[in-house]
Design a protein around this motif. Structure first.
Motif, mmCIF file in Angstrom:
data_model
loop_
_atom_site.group_PDB
_atom_site.id
_atom_site.type_symbol
_atom_site.label_atom_id
_atom_site.label_comp_id
_atom_site.label_asym_id
_atom_site.label_seq_id
_atom_site.Cartn_x
_atom_site.Cartn_y
_atom_site.Cartn_z
ATOM 1 N N UNK A 1 0.826 -1.206 0.000
ATOM 2 C CA UNK A 1 0.000 0.000 0.000
ATOM 3 C C UNK A 1 0.863 1.259 0.000
ATOM 4 N N UNK A 2 1.902 1.273 0.834
ATOM 5 C CA UNK A 2 2.731 2.465 0.972
ATOM 6 C C UNK A 2 3.641 2.666 -0.237
ATOM 7 N N UNK A 3 4.076 1.573 -0.864
ATOM 8 C CA UNK A 3 4.867 1.720 -2.081
ATOM 9 C C UNK A 3 4.037 2.392 -3.174
ATOM 10 N N UNK A 4 2.814 1.947 -3.351
ATOM 11 C CA UNK A 4 1.947 2.560 -4.359
ATOM 12 C C UNK A 4 1.621 4.004 -3.980
ATOM 13 N N UNK A 5 1.458 4.253 -2.674
ATOM 14 C CA UNK A 5 1.241 5.630 -2.215
ATOM 15 C C UNK A 5 2.418 6.527 -2.615
ATOM 16 N N UNK A 6 3.626 6.074 -2.350
ATOM 17 C CA UNK A 6 4.796 6.859 -2.719
ATOM 18 C C UNK A 6 4.960 6.992 -4.217
ATOM 19 N N UNK A 7 4.637 5.924 -4.950
ATOM 20 C CA UNK A 7 4.775 5.941 -6.408
ATOM 21 C C UNK A 7 3.822 6.949 -7.047
ATOM 22 N N UNK B 1 5.675 3.140 -16.709
ATOM 23 C CA UNK B 1 5.352 3.594 -15.358
ATOM 24 C C UNK B 1 4.448 2.611 -14.624
ATOM 25 N N UNK B 2 3.716 1.789 -15.370
ATOM 26 C CA UNK B 2 2.845 0.797 -14.742
ATOM 27 C C UNK B 2 3.610 -0.411 -14.197
ATOM 28 N N UNK B 3 4.757 -0.696 -14.777
ATOM 29 C CA UNK B 3 5.422 -1.964 -14.497
ATOM 30 C C UNK B 3 5.887 -2.127 -13.050
ATOM 31 N N UNK B 4 6.594 -1.160 -12.431
ATOM 32 C CA UNK B 4 7.055 -1.381 -11.046
ATOM 33 C C UNK B 4 5.934 -1.616 -10.037
ATOM 34 N N UNK B 5 4.876 -0.779 -9.970
ATOM 35 C CA UNK B 5 3.820 -1.083 -8.992
ATOM 36 C C UNK B 5 3.105 -2.389 -9.276
#
Length: 295
Positions: free
Chosen positions: A220-226, A271-275
């Motif tokens: 959740x927090x990774x996507x928040x930061x991304x 930009x979609x690939x990492x999350x």
């Protein structure tokens, strides 16, 4: 005999009703997936065609032959009205920011919740409620003083400026506190009998019990930061420090003739690939963290 036939007829009607309900449910799910996936599919397809095809508004439903050229330009050169930063640079900035924000939020929240739950000190709950009250403050209320602090500390156009103001998380602290409150007191007593100090108890007991929660919060927090847009837009002026979310918006011009939509779409796909990779790789832990506990 008649009673048996009535029972069989009722069972048949029940099965038919269940099949209809299952069909309707799956049909709704499929339609929902198609609605959400179709724009992404068009973006992927558009990233494989030349700029003239996209500029005419003629986006085919089948892939084109310009994928290698478009992705190579997006990754190594960039595009847009100002020949934006290469996607490789922006993706690296976004990954560093998202990883550090996620890890920093989890580390600070773990330790703060651990202190609030397992230690007794004056004004303990006051400090917790002060942290909790920050949830009621929208970002816009505190963004100007935060920017001023970053300027005074000379942290603009740097990773420190991108990351440090975002690492504190009242939400994660609250979630960890609620989880720690469910840990049986017998664990604490057993640790004291074994001679374990606070640090050993935290490392050997609390962290292993919290790993599924940590994994779920990390996603959740990774996507928040991304997905951060406003803060990177305000704190960074150096184009080489741009994140991919900000860079994508700057690649889009005011008129259709100025936009290299093929390169923009290729950058959007990258930009979609990492999350997506984080969600896929940690899906099992994410689900366990939301539905199960380790106690």
């Amino acid at each position: 005999m008649a009673a048996a036939m009535d029972v069989n007829a009722l069972a048949d009607r029940t099965r038919r009703r269940q099949r209809r309900e299952a069909f309707v449910t799956h049909a709704c799910l499929v339609i929902g997936v198609l609605i959400f996936a179709f724009p992404i599919y068009l973006t992927i397809i558009g990233s494989t065609h030349d700029v003239n095809t996209i500029g005419r508004g003629d986006v085919p439903l089948l892939p084109g032959g310009e994928a290698v050229a478009n992705y190579s330009q997006a990754w190594g050169v960039g595009g847009g009205r100002f020949m934006g930063v290469p996607a490789g640079v922006m993706l690296m900035n976004s990954i560093i920011m998202a990883m550090c924000v996620a890890v920093g939020k989890i580390a600070i929240s773990l330790t703060s919740a651990y202190a609030v739950v397992f230690f007794r000190f004056p004004f303990r709950m006051l400090f917790f409620w002060l942290i909790f009250i920050t949830l009621m403050l929208p970002v816009e209320v505190r963004i100007i003083p935060t920017i001023q602090v970053m300027v005074d500390l000379n942290m603009t156009n740097s990773y420190q400026g991108l990351i440090i103001p975002l690492v504190a998380s009242a939400t994660a602290t609250l979630l960890f506190r609620q989880f720690f409150l469910t840990i049986p007191d017998e664990y604490v007593e057993a640790a004291k009998i074994d001679g374990a100090g606070p640090i050993r108890f935290f490392l050997d007991v609390i962290l292993p019990l919290s790993r599924t929660n940590v994994a779920a919060l990390f996603v959740i927090l990774f996507i928040y930061g991304w997905n951060q847009y406003l803060w990177p837009l305000l704190i960074v002026n150096d184009r080489s420090m741009e994140t991919v979310v900000v860079g994508l918006t700057k690649m889009i011009g005011s008129g259709d003739s100025q936009n290299e939509w093929n390169v923009i779409m290729a950058t959007a796909v990258l930009a979609l690939l990492p999350p997506v990779a984080v969600v896929v790789l940690m899906q099992r832990w994410f689900v366990k963290g939301l539905t199960e506990t380790e106690k």
